[in-house]
Design a protein around this motif. Structure first.
Motif: not given
Lengths: 233, 233
Positions: B151, B153-154, B156-158
């Motif tokens: 979560a 990763y997702a 912060t990437a978004v």
């Protein structure tokens, strides 16, 4: 014929060199001098083959768009496993964003405020994601209550985020990072029976370069797009 | 005292001007001349107050880090609704990324390959997201089977993806875009009873500027961080 081949080769080298220079300093601050010296040529070669820097920028964008088309392939409207194809393609795309300077430069031009091009690779990618999700919805592969538009925003933003963070740390475009995202999202995105069959790690291994001469990234307009791998193991 | 105030004001104006120039051309191609003229000052003012361009870059990064600290607030380890706080804070952050050139420049330095700074705002944000998700997990707010790391990763990437795409189209940092993401993710992220209480649109309205003098973005080291809004309606 040998002369034509040489001219094509020169164009390809200048496109690659321009992509690398754009990558480092952005379009606005790239000089024709820096681009031609990087390719071991004179500035006259750029003027002869492209005319000016903007035309060279358009050539980079077009070459990158062709690469993306190769990666995504034609839209298979009856693809048997559209969500797995989406997962596999996102792995391939992020891998190529690390490895292919022309593809990377094409995407970065799409977020460069100093560049006004003919297209935007992020939009081309977004449209493809939207079509794949629409195919998935129409065949009942999406979970109830999932909005196609919401998923399109999230998936295209996450890949853009991987690309921008990978500028500092390549780990962000790794198979592991992309897998993490799908491991989180797929149980929400896919209907229960489809979710059980999906592999967040992907089911294909990206092959690099696109072909053994690396010329796919530089295919000329009018060439037929190559058949893409369907992403099914 | 008036002299100290003037010096602080000059520093703030140079920091803002530097942020705007970094924003346009990146750190490597920003000249002290462009930065000082944008602020209506001489290059001597930059040398007097900062010494060199790198020191000015560090000052931008520090000011941005202070702004981010203000936006996220202290980590409330017993926050009653950590997931809603995360949603609200992501709305505030994306809004400020649009409106605050210093904050934006700080984040962009973190993905600028030509810059080597003391910190990385993306990592500061990522660490905060990780802590909030850990608080959520420890109080049983996460759905079973959700990995905190996935979560982190997702999410912060978004947000990085929203920032990079908003460089061309501000819509990507809008409340609507961020809401779409949470509408998709929350039913997967949160346990069933918590998910029912969450508001993807956020429950606070970001106030701009951070305070009426806009000085929070430029607070000096050693100043106490302001208490952040807890994000609960």
């Amino acid at each position: 014929m040998a002369k034509q081949h040489r001219a094509l080769r020169t164009r390809q080298e200048l496109i690659r060199s321009a992509a690398e220079v754009f990558d480092h300093v952005g379009f606005a601050d790239s000089s024709i001098n820096a681009i031609s010296s990087r390719a071991g040529m004179s500035t006259g070669a750029v003027h002869f083959h492209f005319g000016n820097k903007r035309a060279l920028g358009l050539a980079v964008e077009l070459a990158a768009a062709q690469s993306l088309l190769h990666i995504t392939g034609r839209i298979p409207l009856r693809h048997p496993t559209p969500l797995q194809h989406l997962v596999d393609t996102s792995h391939t795309l992020t891998q190529y964003l690390l490895d292919d300077p022309v593809l990377r430069a094409g995407f970065r031009l799409g977020t460069d405020a100093t560049w006004q091009g003919d297209g935007d690779l992020w939009e081309q990618w977004q449209d493809w994601v939207q079509l794949m999700l629409t195919v998935a919805r129409d065949q009942g592969s999406l979970a109830p209550g999932v909005g196609v538009e919401d998923a399109v925003y999230a998936i295209t933003a996450v890949v853009a985020g991987f690309e921008v963070r990978a500028r500092r740390d390549a780990e962000w475009c790794s198979r592991q990072a992309v897998t993490r995202f799908w491991r989180l999202l797929l149980p929400r995105l896919a209907s229960e029976d489809v979710a059980r069959t999906l592999v967040p790690e992907g089911t294909v291994t990206p092959v690099w370069p696109l072909d053994e001469n690396g010329t796919d990234a530089l295919r000329l307009p009018g060439d037929a797009p190559a058949e893409a791998d369907c992403g099914v193991a």
